[in-house]
Design an enzyme around this catalytic site. Structure first.
Site, PDB file in Angstrom:
ATOM      1  CG  HIS A 135    -100.945  -1.899  16.372  1.00 30.68           C
ATOM      2  ND1 HIS A 135    -101.445  -0.785  15.747  1.00 30.68           N
ATOM      3  CD2 HIS A 135    -100.386  -1.458  17.538  1.00 30.68           C
ATOM      4  CE1 HIS A 135    -101.202   0.276  16.495  1.00 30.68           C
ATOM      5  NE2 HIS A 135    -100.575  -0.103  17.583  1.00 30.68           N
ATOM      6  CG  ASP A 265    -100.673   4.708  23.404  1.00 31.60           C
ATOM      7  OD1 ASP A 265    -101.900   4.931  23.374  1.00 31.60           O
ATOM      8  OD2 ASP A 265    -100.127   3.877  22.649  1.00 31.60           O
ATOM      9  CE1 TYR A 305     -96.893   0.069  25.597  1.00 34.03           C
ATOM     10  CE2 TYR A 305     -97.590   2.000  24.350  1.00 34.03           C
ATOM     11  CZ  TYR A 305     -97.570   0.631  24.520  1.00 34.03           C
ATOM     12  OH  TYR A 305     -98.234  -0.181  23.636  1.00 34.03           O
TER      13      TYR A 305
END
Length: 721
Positions: A135, A265, A305
């Protein structure tokens, strides 16, 4: 050592110093748990361990501005209050006094991995890092990401190693907009990302995450966004995205290096993704990528996560990098309707830019998603009670899945050969077993009496070796095998191999017969065998378990045949074993045979037995042995589009078969006609999955005809349950 594992203990130092439910999931335990599981599974010990170094500020400057690097350098001297205030200037970011050091190590780990692979020190590898990077933008931290690790690695590979074509595959569940912005006008980098999107209502809420964002300027067509507009995507959806979008473009692009933004994820149980792909799916995705770029694959950890799901998915990825066969996929291989809509949209957006999509003859209409940021729902915080309860349920389900996976250990022998006439000319990996054994004489002779072609001593000897090798595969002692057959006896030996495997308890056998090899006339069409005949001039689906296809004459036609027909059928069938038979005048080049074998190895969990006629060139046997052992296949050479005849033949077969074999679908809900003129529909109902056990072929819910009125010449349909 074929695989590098790059890590540094200091990357665990950065942690959240204040209360922030959005950021608390990016914690040091992500690395601790993943590394611990690699050690527990014995995988770390099989890798070349490299201690990550810090990326220099010059290297960081390949992507990031000097001012931004200086800003992060300054965080080392800030108080907790100052760090919290600075964090608030960015979206979903927290800073720690160790952040700059950790982020430089994360970027440096990617650089070390690329250097190790491109200098030939290792074949491939994984950089186990945090913070993640995809990101991060030129002058902004974003979404837990400080420096864009994969983008820096790509720029480094271009500058220091002179690469001209790099593929970046981002399977994290969030859109890696940072990578997209950096390379959106660069045709030397093909960037593919799938991501949870929900028509713009999932973070980072960007219209440029949709399928119609394809790059800019000279880079148009080199940004590939596949948006998931529903949660719950599973193994079939992920594999379909690879087969029908990523791999056709990747083969046409012909990368020199594959970089993976490996975010887990996107796996089952993760509170961010809420998807259903199980850990073994990432073993399959990794192996499908290893047929590209000579196997030069560098994976860099991004998100993930749910600690159990993350650690098991990391292990599955490393297993594939090491060359271990991928465990069979769980669940029905039926893509969801929403997934097919997304695949259709991205294929439509990119068809103007890629010959590999144009040659498949589909002309879907791109329907842009409705982007409505003002109407986006309030996201559930990862620490909230709803997602904690969901994560607990997912953990229970995941552990049940893992228990099933671990019941099937990796065979002690990865590859065995029984090739006496060709052995002297072969150069094989040192751990390949040269098999000397043979099936008991009485058993071999009993099978040989089924065919006149097996009456000679030469044929009986070859049959005994093949049966012995088959038993090793079916008993779980050998993963894959390669053997030679006398040309006059090849069809008979193949028939016996099928019958013997079924008698030993195999439930589903896929036979890919290339060349002058006729299907046994009395082979039951009961769903236990799927026969693909690659020969002659006619494309015909004689039943849903007997398909004939001409051998395509160009690289594009061959790739189209493998990716759009053979692999979707193989994944839909989910075979226990693949028999790949190359008969007289098979017509395959060595590179084509190698690619076919390497790709068939993936859905079969590594269980492939390749049969060659004895007069085959020793070089062909050698390259097949290498890919069945887990090595990358050689390049097919320049991409050439499929001929009109090959294109027409493939589309004819797909129209006949796609209503029954859902992995062939590349578009949303349609109505068409199957083999017997029966209408078929596409939907999400798993009750409509294709059954391939010995009891029946189709569920009654699939066929619109009452069971007693069905005129299909397949197995009888049962009464509705």
């Amino acid at each position: 050592m074929r695989t590098a594992l790059v890590h540094h203990e200091d990357m665990k130092a950065a942690r959240l110093l204040w209360d922030d439910p959005e950021c608390e999931i990016e914690c040091p335990e992500r690395l601790t748990t993943a590394l611990g599981r690699l050690q527990q599974r014995g995988l770390e010990q099989r890798c070349l361990r490299l201690t990550a170094r810090e990326a220099s500020e010059t290297e960081l400057g390949l992507v990031h501005s000097p001012e931004y690097v200086a800003l992060l350098r300054g965080t080392q001297a800030l108080s907790t209050e100052e760090l919290q205030a600075l964090s608030g200037r960015f979206d979903a970011v927290y800073f720690h006094p160790s952040t700059f050091h950790c982020a430089r190590l994360a970027a440096g780990a990617g650089l070390q991995l690329v250097d190790a692979v491109l200098t030939g020190a290792v074949h491939n590898g994984l950089a186990l890092v945090r913070p993640p990077g995809h990101h991060s933008q030129r002058a902004a931290a974003n979404g837990f990401c400080m420096f864009n690790n994969v983008a820096i690695a790509a720029k480094h590979a271009q500058r220091e190693h002179g690469l001209h074509r790099i593929l970046i595959v981002d399977w994290d569940i969030h859109h890696g907009q940072g990578i997209q912005y950096i390379f959106e006008d660069d045709p030397s980098v093909l960037y593919f990302s799938w991501h949870r999107y929900e028509h713009g209502r999932f973070w980072p809420y960007l219209p440029e995450s949709d399928a119609d964002a394809v790059g800019q300027g000279r880079g148009r067509g080199f940004t590939v966004n596949l948006p998931w507009n529903q949660v719950g995507m599973g193994n079939a959806d992920y594999v379909a995205a690879f087969l029908h979008v990523l791999l056709p473009l990747a083969f046409e692009f012909d990368p020199e290096l594959v970089l993976v933004s490996a975010g887990f994820d996107s796996a089952i149980g993760d509170p961010e993704g809420q998807m259903q792909a199980t850990p073994e799916c990432f073993a399959h995705l990794t192996q499908l990528l290893q047929v590209l770029a000579g196997g030069r694959v560098c994976a860099v950890l991004e998100g993930g996560y749910h600690l159990e799901s993350l650690s098991e998915s990391v292990c599955m990825t490393v297993r594939s990098l090491l060359g271990d066969p991928a465990p069979p996929l769980s669940g029905p291989m039926v893509p969801r309707h929403s997934a097919l809509e997304s695949i259709q949209s991205v294929r439509a957006a990119h068809a103007p830019h890629w010959l590999s999509l144009q040659q498949q003859g589909s002309t879907p209409v791109l329907s842009p998603s409705t982007y409505s940021p003002e109407g986006r729902p309030s996201p559930l915080l990862p620490g909230g009670p709803e997602l904690k309860a969901a994560a607990a349920q997912a953990t229970v389900a995941l552990r049940a899945l893992l228990d099933q996976l671990h019941l099937r250990p990796t065979p002690p022998v990865r590859m065995a050969v029984a090739l006496t006439p060709l052995d002297t000319a072969l150069v094989l990996p040192p751990d390949v077993l040269h098999q000397e054994g043979s099936s008991p004489k009485e058993e071999t002779q009993a099978w040989a009496r089924l065919h006149e072609a097996l009456a000679t001593e030469e044929a009986v000897t070859a049959l005994g070796k093949i049966l012995y090798l088959l038993d090793g595969i079916l008993d779980g002692q050998v993963s894959s095998g390669l053997t030679a057959t006398p040309a006059p006896a090849t069809v008979a030996i193949l028939d016996v191999a099928l019958r013997h495997s079924l008698s030993r308890g195999a439930q589903r056998l896929l036979c890919v017969a290339v060349g002058q090899l006729d299907r046994p006339s009395d082979l039951a069409d009961d769903g236990r065998t799927l026969w693909l005949s690659v020969r002659g001039k006619e494309a015909a689906a004689l039943s849903i378990f007997h398909v004939s296809m001409p051998l395509p004459g160009t690289t594009g036609g061959f790739l189209n045949f493998v990716l759009a027909l053979v692999l979707p059928l193989a994944y839909g069938f989910q075979p226990d074993l693949v028999l790949l038979a190359l008969g007289t005048a098979h017509g395959l080049r060595e590179s084509q045979a190698a690619l076919l074998a390497a790709l068939l190895r993936v859905p079969a969990g590594g269980r492939v037995l390749a049969l060659l006629v004895e007069e085959s060139a020793p070089q062909l046997a050698g390259v097949l042995a290498q890919v069945l052992h887990g090595e990358a296949p050689p390049s097919l050479g320049p991409f050439c589009v499929a001929s009109p005849g090959d294109k027409q033949a493939l589309m004819h077969l797909r129209r006949q078969l796609e209503s029954q074999w859902k992995m062939l679908q590349v578009a949303g809900e349609t109505r068409g006609y199957g083999l017997h003129g029966m209408p078929g529909t596409l939907g999400d109902n798993p009750a409509l999955e294709l059954r391939v056990d010995s009891g029946c072929v189709l569920r009654a819910g699939r066929c619109p005809e009452p069971a007693q009125q069905c005129q299909a010449d397949c197995a009888p349909l049962p009464a509705p349950a």
